[in-house]
Design an enzyme around this catalytic site. Sequence first.
Site, mmCIF file in Angstrom:
data_model
loop_
_atom_site.group_PDB
_atom_site.id
_atom_site.type_symbol
_atom_site.label_atom_id
_atom_site.label_comp_id
_atom_site.label_asym_id
_atom_site.label_seq_id
_atom_site.Cartn_x
_atom_site.Cartn_y
_atom_site.Cartn_z
ATOM 1 C CE LYS A 196 46.544 76.523 16.891
ATOM 2 N NZ LYS A 196 47.164 75.783 17.999
ATOM 3 C CD GLU A 270 33.073 66.887 14.594
ATOM 4 O OE1 GLU A 270 32.403 66.543 15.588
ATOM 5 O OE2 GLU A 270 32.768 66.594 13.435
ATOM 6 C CB CYS A 304 34.806 65.554 22.300
ATOM 7 S SG CYS A 304 35.297 64.606 20.859
ATOM 8 C CD GLU A 401 33.979 68.603 26.805
ATOM 9 O OE1 GLU A 401 34.298 69.746 26.454
ATOM 10 O OE2 GLU A 401 33.911 67.641 26.015
#
Length: 491
Positions: A196, A270, A304, A401
């Site tokens: 997906k 991840e 990331c 983040e």
Amino acid sequence: MSDGKNAIKLNYDTGWEYAAAPESTDHININDRYELFIDGKFTAPKSGAYFDTINPANEKTLASVAQASKADVNRAVKAARGAYDNVWSKMKAAERGKYIYRIARIIQERAREFAVIESMDGGKPIREARDVDIPLAAAHFFYYAGWADKLDYAFPQKTPKPLGVAGQIIPWNFPLLMAAWKIAPALACGNTVVLKPAETTPLTALKLAEVIQAADLPPGVVNIITGDGSTGAAIVDHDDIDKVAFTGSTDVGRIIQRALAGTDKKYTLELGGKAANIIFEDAPIDQAVEGIVNAIFFNQGHVCCAGSRLLVQESVAKEVITKLKERMQTLVVGDPLDKNTDIGAINSAAQLERINDYLALGQKEGAEMYQAGGKTPKKGYWCQPTLFTDVAQSHRVVREEIFGPVLAIQTFRTLDEAVSKANNTQYGLSGGVWTDKGAKIFKVGQNIRAGVIWANTFNKFDPTSPFGGYKESGVGREGGLHGLSAYVNLH
Ligand code: NAI
Ligand code: MG
């Protein structure tokens, strides 16, 4: 198109200006509507529901894509199971390899089309899509195709067996590349997949479905279904999935890990990062400044493993920051399809809002903010490259983040201080070190708790190299041999 002669000219107010050099979109075919790719065919969603994907650089709708419901996830998993039981797990490994090679070659042949669509659907500069995303996606298929009939050598003394059906959920920052990271090793090991893509960037995954048809893969080996988080959750929760591979936010990673607790499904996650890029006083400063730009402004900071924290040795901090600010003034923010563009569009309105909230928060926390100014188009989602100085370790812009072109700068005096500041984070995906001394590289590399440490470079990827996080940056590794082991049972 520029005529070459007037491609660059000096404007006495603003410095050098480049004539526009937009990539043509004439050769691009995007359907008005995309269905779900299940069992080798494009098929309408059971719910009849569709959603739009837009171009974040101009807010125009590119296509309408299907919203897969639980019933569609069931269909996709059933197709993957059938293909696994009857065809793919029984096929000779060398034959499997041939199909994967074929996918790699077709991606290469259609690289230009893929690059343009990746840029239009997600907002990334065409230069990156063309030079990084698409070639690396093809490289991953080539690399794992090579392993398909050599698994006994990859795992000596063991008997590697495929897991079965893999459910794979990917984010919007490297759409085709993430699909390749997930699909290529799964197929090489004999698994079948249900993948997906993210809701804002489904188009290259759907183009990949066309490639998979063109490569004549047996129906059901790869199923690509579009939808939102509820579709992702239905994949994770499905009883007949043997393995979940997820890349995305740490928050969703936690939800998935909770959902999988107590089941025998394998998983790799991840997740986020807040990498430190460490510049020592003996580093080649000009190269380091380019490295900082690459580490955090590359792909709008939608990375990331971005170097979102800069740790610079106090003795060179002033020089590095001055040079960095000068360099930021020359970065071109704007049309992602223009080959001169360094920083494209932010992926979505929601992501821009998240970044802007952090910009306001950083200032409220007392940090000094610097932005390079410059004009941005009226329509679309844009963020100028941004620095925060005068930050403390406790500031949220240092800890969390942001996933935008936003850098928090701290200083240090000794190597030990740099390492302890770099490790003072909940994350541990990547890091960087810039120095003339090999001994410092080894010491930093050995002591930073992160999956990858780049030395005198940043954001370099290769299919042979494993990638993954410590701490809240994730579970498991992708890439290289490690990436294969996530898709086999070893007896
Ligand atoms: P997200 O983690 O919600 O989305 C990633 C993928 O997970 C998408 O395909 C989404 O549809 C799917 N998903 C969402 N909820 C799910 C659920 N409950 N179960 C299964 N799948 C689910 O990320 P989002 O909301 O797009 O971005 C939020 C923040 O996440 C960003 O600001 C950034 O900080 C971080 N992020 C990190 C990424 C990374 O590569 N580490 C990639 C994307 C976002
Ligand atoms: Mg889009």
